[in-house]
Design a protein around this motif. Structure first.
Motif, mmCIF file in Angstrom:
data_model
loop_
_atom_site.group_PDB
_atom_site.id
_atom_site.type_symbol
_atom_site.label_atom_id
_atom_site.label_comp_id
_atom_site.label_asym_id
_atom_site.label_seq_id
_atom_site.Cartn_x
_atom_site.Cartn_y
_atom_site.Cartn_z
ATOM 1 N N ARG A 1 1.225 -0.869 -0.387
ATOM 2 C CA ARG A 1 -0.043 0.260 0.054
ATOM 3 C C ARG A 1 1.161 0.784 0.068
ATOM 4 N NH1 ARG A 1 -5.061 -0.656 1.498
ATOM 5 N NH2 ARG A 1 -6.051 -2.652 0.667
ATOM 6 N N SER A 2 0.538 2.289 -0.538
ATOM 7 C CA SER A 2 0.892 3.785 -0.480
ATOM 8 C C SER A 2 1.150 4.295 0.782
ATOM 9 C CB SER A 2 0.963 4.731 -1.719
ATOM 10 O OG SER A 2 1.115 3.792 -3.371
ATOM 11 N N LYS A 3 1.755 5.048 0.715
ATOM 12 C CA LYS A 3 1.194 6.044 2.182
ATOM 13 C C LYS A 3 -0.387 7.203 1.268
ATOM 14 C CE LYS A 3 5.308 6.077 4.238
ATOM 15 N NZ LYS A 3 6.805 6.617 4.693
ATOM 16 N N ASN A 4 -0.960 8.084 2.639
ATOM 17 C CA ASN A 4 -1.801 8.866 2.592
ATOM 18 C C ASN A 4 -2.788 7.988 0.917
ATOM 19 O OD1 ASN A 4 -0.786 9.935 4.463
ATOM 20 N ND2 ASN A 4 0.802 10.737 3.294
ATOM 21 N N GLU A 5 -3.806 7.273 0.826
ATOM 22 C CA GLU A 5 -4.461 7.109 -0.630
ATOM 23 C C GLU A 5 -5.887 7.316 -0.099
ATOM 24 O OE1 GLU A 5 -3.146 3.498 -2.552
ATOM 25 O OE2 GLU A 5 -4.077 3.037 -0.506
ATOM 26 N N TYR A 6 -6.212 7.793 -1.564
ATOM 27 C CA TYR A 6 -7.436 8.708 -1.062
ATOM 28 C C TYR A 6 -8.580 7.535 -1.835
ATOM 29 C CZ TYR A 6 -6.999 12.859 0.602
ATOM 30 O OH TYR A 6 -7.177 13.660 1.450
ATOM 31 N N PHE A 7 -10.052 6.499 -1.071
ATOM 32 C CA PHE A 7 -10.363 5.299 -1.910
ATOM 33 C C PHE A 7 -11.794 5.806 -1.868
ATOM 34 C CE2 PHE A 7 -9.067 3.891 2.425
ATOM 35 C CZ PHE A 7 -10.574 3.767 2.348
ATOM 36 N N ILE A 8 -12.739 5.519 -2.984
ATOM 37 C CA ILE A 8 -14.177 5.544 -2.734
ATOM 38 C C ILE A 8 -14.951 3.705 -2.511
ATOM 39 C CG2 ILE A 8 -16.051 6.109 -3.441
ATOM 40 C CD1 ILE A 8 -14.481 8.448 -2.921
ATOM 41 N N ILE B 1 -10.796 17.623 -6.657
ATOM 42 C CA ILE B 1 -11.425 16.646 -5.591
ATOM 43 C C ILE B 1 -11.307 16.243 -4.510
ATOM 44 C CG2 ILE B 1 -11.972 13.783 -5.329
ATOM 45 C CD1 ILE B 1 -13.181 14.755 -7.829
ATOM 46 N N ARG B 2 -9.830 16.434 -3.797
ATOM 47 C CA ARG B 2 -9.480 16.606 -2.518
ATOM 48 C C ARG B 2 -9.890 17.903 -1.775
ATOM 49 N NH1 ARG B 2 -3.127 14.929 -1.281
ATOM 50 N NH2 ARG B 2 -2.901 16.319 -2.459
ATOM 51 N N LYS B 3 -10.051 18.874 -2.797
ATOM 52 C CA LYS B 3 -10.495 19.782 -2.065
ATOM 53 C C LYS B 3 -11.983 20.461 -1.779
ATOM 54 C CE LYS B 3 -6.521 23.557 -4.028
ATOM 55 N NZ LYS B 3 -6.006 24.261 -3.245
ATOM 56 N N LYS B 4 -12.454 19.659 -2.818
ATOM 57 C CA LYS B 4 -14.076 19.152 -2.398
ATOM 58 C C LYS B 4 -14.780 18.215 -1.246
ATOM 59 C CE LYS B 4 -16.857 21.097 -4.353
ATOM 60 N NZ LYS B 4 -17.016 22.222 -4.407
ATOM 61 N N LEU B 5 -13.422 17.365 -0.976
ATOM 62 C CA LEU B 5 -13.483 16.615 -0.128
ATOM 63 C C LEU B 5 -13.426 17.452 1.123
ATOM 64 C CD1 LEU B 5 -12.556 13.080 -1.565
ATOM 65 C CD2 LEU B 5 -15.235 13.570 -1.434
#
Length: 337
Positions: free
Chosen positions: A134-141, A286-290
């Protein structure tokens, strides 16, 4: 070379088909063959897929299930219609089965560490990233999807319902014969309730339940792509388009990049970073919106870059991109779910 392909999703099965002509290649899939079922809505662009199919001696037209005329976008206050330019659903399961038909594949085998006696090991395990880690600081849905049959389908074409703050959306993709893939992904975990409410409201019969998380972190933040003789491809290195959660064509693009750089994995890394550079822009938006940090006056350039990316790639995405449509859909982010 002796090559092991771990994971026989769209990227893995395609690589097995392409590599077997010049290399000794073997596939490994953790699920039993009877349990294996491709996870996703099976939506893609026929304009691009026909070329990939041709490279492996297949006709994409034989796998087509439905070709859309318009995308119905539910904005809550209205249904908005966007013209399509080749967006379709196809029999992904049969397509992948035909890709590996003449390949050696071991099903029901879980591979979590490097295999001996292989010159190259390809990690095409998607979200699991089983060999690269796994990579660090991942975003997933997180997602949930049903295969549903409706006696009286509520829509006869592609339909989506975006969620607040672009945290995800509900999708309804026709598969033919009153059967649809109905699912949703939502960063804030409202997807299960929303899918169940939709299916119940429209009297759907659930035929199958599928779903898993989808990585939306772009390749730039999913490094390393390779460790010694292990190299990643597809979703394992972050090739899912963050705005749509679409990964079929991007995974095949990455597979082609690997085929062209088998002898130089560092060159492959640089090729992937260049190829998927626009995904970084989409991800930052997307990250800014979230996280509630998006400011239109400051960050409008992100939106403009995303629009231009899709505007000049309508054939690639299978959907017409016009500034009016784009801004209309973006306005959905201000409403409550």
């Amino acid at each position: 070379m002796r090559v092991a392909v771990v994971g026989v999703g769209i990227a893995g099965s395609y690589l097995l088909s392409r590599l077997r002509e010049e290399h000794e290649v073997e596939g490994f899939e953790m699920l039993d063959r009877s349990r294996y079922f491709p996870i996703c809505a099976w939506g893609t662009s026929r304009n691009v897929m026909k070329d990939f199919a041709k490279k492996v001696g297949l006709s994409f037209e034989e796998y087509l299930l439905f070709t859309g005329r318009e995308m119905i976008v539910d904005l809550g206050r209205e249904l908005y219609h966007i013209k399509l330019r080749g967006l379709c659903t196809f029999d992904k399961k049969k397509f992948e089965e035909d890709l590996i038909r003449d390949s050696k594949v071991k099903f029901g085998v879980r591979v979590s560490s490097a295999l001996n006696d292989y010159d190259l090991i390809i990690d095409s395990t998607g979200f699991n990233r089983s060999l690269l880690g796994r990579s660090k600081n991942e975003y997933f849905i997180p997602t949930l999807e049903y295969r549903v049959k409706f006696s009286n389908p509520p829509f006869d074409d592609f339909y989506i319902k975006p969620f607040k703050e672009l945290s995800g959306y509900l999708w309804y993709f026709p598969l033919g014969g009153n059967v649809y893939h109905v699912g949703a992904g939502d960063y804030f975990n409202r997807h299960c309730r929303i899918v169940n409410e939709f299916v119940k409201k429209h009297g759907g019969e659930v035929l199958m339940r599928i779903g898993r998380p989808v990585r939306i972190t772009p390749p730039l933040y999913c490094q390393p792509f390779y460790i010694e003789n292990i190299v990643g491809v597809g979703e394992s290195i972050g090739t899912v388009y963050p705005m749509l959660g679409e990964g079929i064509i991007p995974s095949l693009y990455s597979a082609e990049a690997l085929l062209e750089n088998l002898d130089n994995l560092e060159r492959y890394r640089k090729t992937i970073l260049k190829m998927f550079k626009p995904y970084v822009t989409v991800f930052e938006f997307i990250r800014k919106k979230l996280t509630g940090k998006f400011n239109l006056e400051r960050d409008w350039i992100l939106l403009f870059k995303i629009y231009l990316h899709m505007r000049f790639r309508e054939e690639r995405y299978g959907i017409q991109a016009r500034i009016r449509d784009f801004l209309k859909v973006m306005n959905v982010t201000g409403r409550k779910m």
